[in-house]
Design an enzyme around this catalytic site. Structure first.
Site, PDB file in Angstrom:
ATOM      1  CG  ASP A  83      -2.332   0.539   0.784  1.00  0.00           C
ATOM      2  OD1 ASP A  83      -2.242   1.918   0.441  1.00  0.00           O
ATOM      3  OD2 ASP A  83      -3.263   0.041   0.953  1.00  0.00           O
ATOM      4  CG  HIS A  90      -0.683   1.584  -3.332  1.00  0.00           C
ATOM      5  ND1 HIS A  90      -2.045   1.119  -3.024  1.00  0.00           N
ATOM      6  CD2 HIS A  90      -0.109   0.332  -3.874  1.00  0.00           C
ATOM      7  CE1 HIS A  90      -2.204  -0.005  -3.385  1.00  0.00           C
ATOM      8  NE2 HIS A  90      -1.101  -0.588  -3.743  1.00  0.00           N
TER       9      HIS A  90
END
Length: 823
Positions: free
Chosen positions: A626, A652
């Site tokens: 993430d 991310h």
């Protein structure tokens, strides 16, 4: 200056044997239009050098001769066989290798002190230098400078000193360079011995043998690699000396080697850390070697020695916090007192009378950033030091080579009670910090298995190198009363305690880093089957996404309202959920943290400051499924945050949001790299570079954010400024203003790569400055944006987009992408 030509004691070995100011936010062009502001300063020029004629200059020296103060000299790949001198007066030059890889751009020559000079006599030590940098404010980066003099082939009795680099000016920075020679490789010199002359060498490689780093200047080698060559000496014989300082007695600071690694294949005990060069009565060598990995080639028991009849005991030679087989703390290895460690850090050496802090630009925080940028952390942040007081040592009783153990221990982790008892016993009430140390019993008994732990005020949970703290797989251990059942899917989350909870000031989770780079680790075992089920924590998160539900998984570390919290030199692996959450505190430093969780593991953010102020995240490698970093301003605002010199893999992105209700301000991102794949070859499902995300459901003001020198590789979404990240509505709308992106290079972007630059509406547009942005794919969605662009190939059209282009000095960064460190 001392007569280097007459240092007859420096013969071949065959014949002798360690934030300046509160940050203030400034927005470029707030009172002067951007194009007019640029015109107020004379434009710096970039002079290109290429030996094949493709640049304006064929030699480095010809470019130096033509350069004006403040110019940049960019040298193409190749080997330049020449002697280079940057004289006094060429102030503020930047001399840089074009590829970013110092091995590609080499300045090479082979003079020695005994080489005859034109007009008679010999060159002498200083004159032998391949490159002499005498100008003030010089930056030298991404180069190799070598002296190839063949000492073995020299005549007996010849003067064999052969300098590669002579650094002779104040406020000089050498970054990511290779400096290679044999005897007297690097001269850190002040032509006026009593003048303020400071040089900062960061992420450099220095190779040699005899007195390889020497001189009378104040010089810091930070995060350096020092290669001590093997000249064939037998064990406990003599190959050479790392340092030979001749600091003036009137100067507190001479040479500092900090947070570095000394490497050698030489036999054990064949190198000294140094000796005092004493050419004048007013010289008293000052050297500190600290927080550095030392090999067995260093004479650990007696690391210092005399020179030319001058006793090392009469000089100022000390060590502090070193590791590895070459480190020792005996009677003949004097140690810097812990109470004085802060006085002998890199920033202290270099501050001088004008507060110079180049360390901020490379490894931490401070005020040395271009004008008009966010300034980040307002603290004076230096590398942490491990606690000097150990309250309790807890020995390891387990061996877990497969990361699992017997069923009884998995059901009731055996180390929870004894570790927690130690933590409860050692809690502090004042400013003192003590360690609760987890120690390996032997090479196989190095594991701890525990349920949730609570770290209190003034405690550092300290893991020895080689120690692993494993998190429980039993969801009942993490259960929060009255919340959804931990280890299950539910309509809401929040059912699990973190593995480690931190509350109270002056706490930390830290580890010892060994000479081979290994350090203590915490393993959340997110890939392992949750006890009593057939599903892993990570699979549970994937199932929740498919079901439109919430997984109840434990975070690895959560610090709530813990001022002055530190994460240092610790490995964090396989977290079931977020790795680190820092919530509501003032003062958080994460330094040398390595996070390793696959890009495929959902909701495993790296480090998330939330409602936090004065945060520095630096010198870390982060791989997860993430956000690599996610700065949140939900219930409380976040401000004064610096994220610098980090490397991200498969994440991310370096993010702000999505919760920005209370606001986020004064955030500096600097010198970070991001790759879209992790170290295991997994491609991120949402590979992003720079990202600010929010929505009307949880939006607020994000202002005063600067990104400097960001390198992106194989990233699907290079730049994302998205005020419509999710649906819904809330009490305040997202509005991104004062956002500056200065220096981005994107390479190998995948098919379909696209940037997003979208403000909320006409009354709350995205206010963005783009400077020196070079994307290999410039596809973008843009709307409701006011963009000022300087030297960028990203010019996105869209509804209600105003784009103003200007000219200005500078260039997009040249990028290299380091591999994830071996764990």
């Amino acid at each position: 200056m001392p007569d280097l030509d007459r240092r007859t004691h420096r013969r071949r070995p065959a014949t002798r044997r360690v934030l300046a100011t509160a940050g203030v936010l400034a927005v470029v062009g707030a009172t002067v239009p951007l194009i007019a502001q640029a015109a107020l300063t004379p434009k710096a020029h970039t002079l290109t050098v290429a030996s094949d004629g493709s640049g304006r200059y064929r030699t480095v020296q010809s470019a130096v001769d033509a350069a004006r103060p403040g110019d940049r000299i960019r040298i193409a790949k190749g080997t330049y066989r020449e002697v280079v001198r940057v004289p006094v007066g060429k102030d503020g030059l930047t001399v840089t290798g074009a590829t970013g890889n110092p091995a590609d751009v080499v300045i090479s020559y082979g003079n020695s002190a005994g080489t005859a000079k034109s007009g008679g006599g010999q060159l002498g030590t200083e004159g032998s230098a391949t490159a002499t940098f005498a100008a003030t404010g010089l930056t030298v980066e991404d180069l190799t400078v070598e002296n190839t003099f063949d000492r073995a082939a020299a005549h007996v009795g010849s003067a064999t000193q052969a300098v590669a680099v002579a650094a002779e000016g104040d406020r000089q920075v050498f970054r990511n360079d290779r400096i290679i020679g044999h005897q007297d490789t690097l001269l850190a010199w002040s032509p006026n011995a009593t003048a303020q002359t400071r040089q900062y060498f960061t992420d450099d490689y220095v190779e040699g043998d005899v007195d390889m780093i020497f001189g009378n200047a104040t010089a810091v080698l930070d995060h350096a690699t020092i290669q001590a060559d093997d000249d064939g000496a037998p064990a406990d014989g003599l190959n050479g000396f790392l340092t030979a300082a001749n600091t003036e007695t009137s100067h507190k600071y001479g040479l500092l080697i900090t947070d570095s690694t000394v490497r050698s294949t030489a036999k054990d005990g064949t190198y000294y850390l140094g000796r005092p060069w004493h050419p004048t009565a007013t010289a008293s060598a000052q050297v500190v070697v600290r927080n550095t990995a030392l090999p067995a080639a260093i004479k650990s028991a007696t690391p210092w020695t005399d020179m030319s009849g001058f006793s090392w005991h009469s000089a100022r030679l000390t060590s502090y916090g070193n590791t590895g087989p070459g480190a020792a703390t005996g009677a003949d290895s004097p140690q810097l007192p812990a109470a004085q460690a802060g006085e002998y850090a890199a920033t202290a050496y270099l501050a001088g009378t004008d507060g110079w802090n180049p360390v901020a630009a490379s490894h931490g925080t401070g005020s040395t950033v271009p004008a008009g940028t966010a300034t980040g952390d307002t603290r004076h942040v230096t590398e942490p030091a491990l606690p000097t007081t150990v309250c309790v040592t807890v020995p390891a009783a387990r061996t877990m080579p497969t990361r699992t153990t017997d069923q009884g221990s998995e059901t009731t982790p055996p180390d929870t009670i004894r570790i927690q008892h130690a933590l409860d016993t050692c809690a502090q009430t004042g400013q003192q910090t003590v360690a609760v140390r987890l120690q390996a019993t032997d090479s196989s008994h190095n594991a701890f298995l525990t349920g949730p732990l609570a770290v209190h005020q003034g405690e550092v949970l300290l893991l020895d190198s080689g120690v692993t703290l494993y998190g429980s797989r039993n969801p009942a251990d993490y259960q929060i009363s009255g919340k959804p059942r931990c280890g299950t899917l539910a309509s809401s989350g929040g059912g699990c305690k973190p593995l480690i909870s931190v509350a109270g000031a002056n706490a930390g989770i830290e580890a010892v880093r060994a000479a081979d780079g290994s350090q203590g680790r915490i393993d959340g075992r997110g890939d392992q089957t949750v006890l009593g089920t057939t599903t892993s924590w990570w699979q549970l998160a994937t199932d929740a996404q498919k079901a439109g539900s919430n997984q109840n998984n434990p975070r690895l570390i959560q610090a709530d309202n813990s001022d002055n919290f530190t994460l240092y030199h610790v490995d964090l692996l396989s977290s079931p959920n977020f790795h680190v959450v820092y919530n509501g505190g003032n003062g958080f430093t994460a330094w040398g943290v390595r996070i390793k969780t696959p890009a495929t593991a959902r909701n495993t953010d790296g480090i998330d400051p939330a409602g936090a102020t004065n945060v520095t995240i630096t010198d870390s490698s982060i791989m997860d499924g993430d956000d690599g970093i996610a700065i949140k301003g939900g219930n409380k605002p976040s401000s004064n945050i610096t994220v610098t010199n980090n490397h991200f893999y498969g994440t991310h992105g370096i993010s702000i949001g999505s919760e920005t209700t209370s606001g986020v301000t004064n955030v500096l991102f600097r010198d970070n790299t991001l790759t879209g794949t992790d170290a295991l070859g997994n491609t991120s499902g949402s590979s992003t570079g720079i990202r600010i995300k929010s929505s009307p459901a949880n939006g607020g003001r994000v202002t005063g954010v600067t990104y400097l020198n960001t390198c992106l590789d194989a990233v699907r979404a290079p730049l994302v400024f998205d005020t419509h990240y999710s649906g819904g509505s809330g009490p305040s709308a997202p509005w991104f203003t004062g956002i500056t992106v200065d220096g981005v290079t994107a390479t190998h972007s995948p098919s379909g790569a696209k940037s997003t630059l979208v403000g909320l509406d006409k009354t709350r547009p995205l206010e963005l400055t783009l400077q020196h942005v070079n994307l290999d794919v410039t596809t973008a969605t843009a709307a409701n944006a006011r963009i000022t662009a300087t030297d960028t190939n990203l010019h996105p059209p869209g509804p209600d987009v105003t784009l103003t282009t200007t000219n200005g000095p500078g260039a997009a960064p040249t990028c290299t992408f380091p591999a994830f460190p071996a764990l």
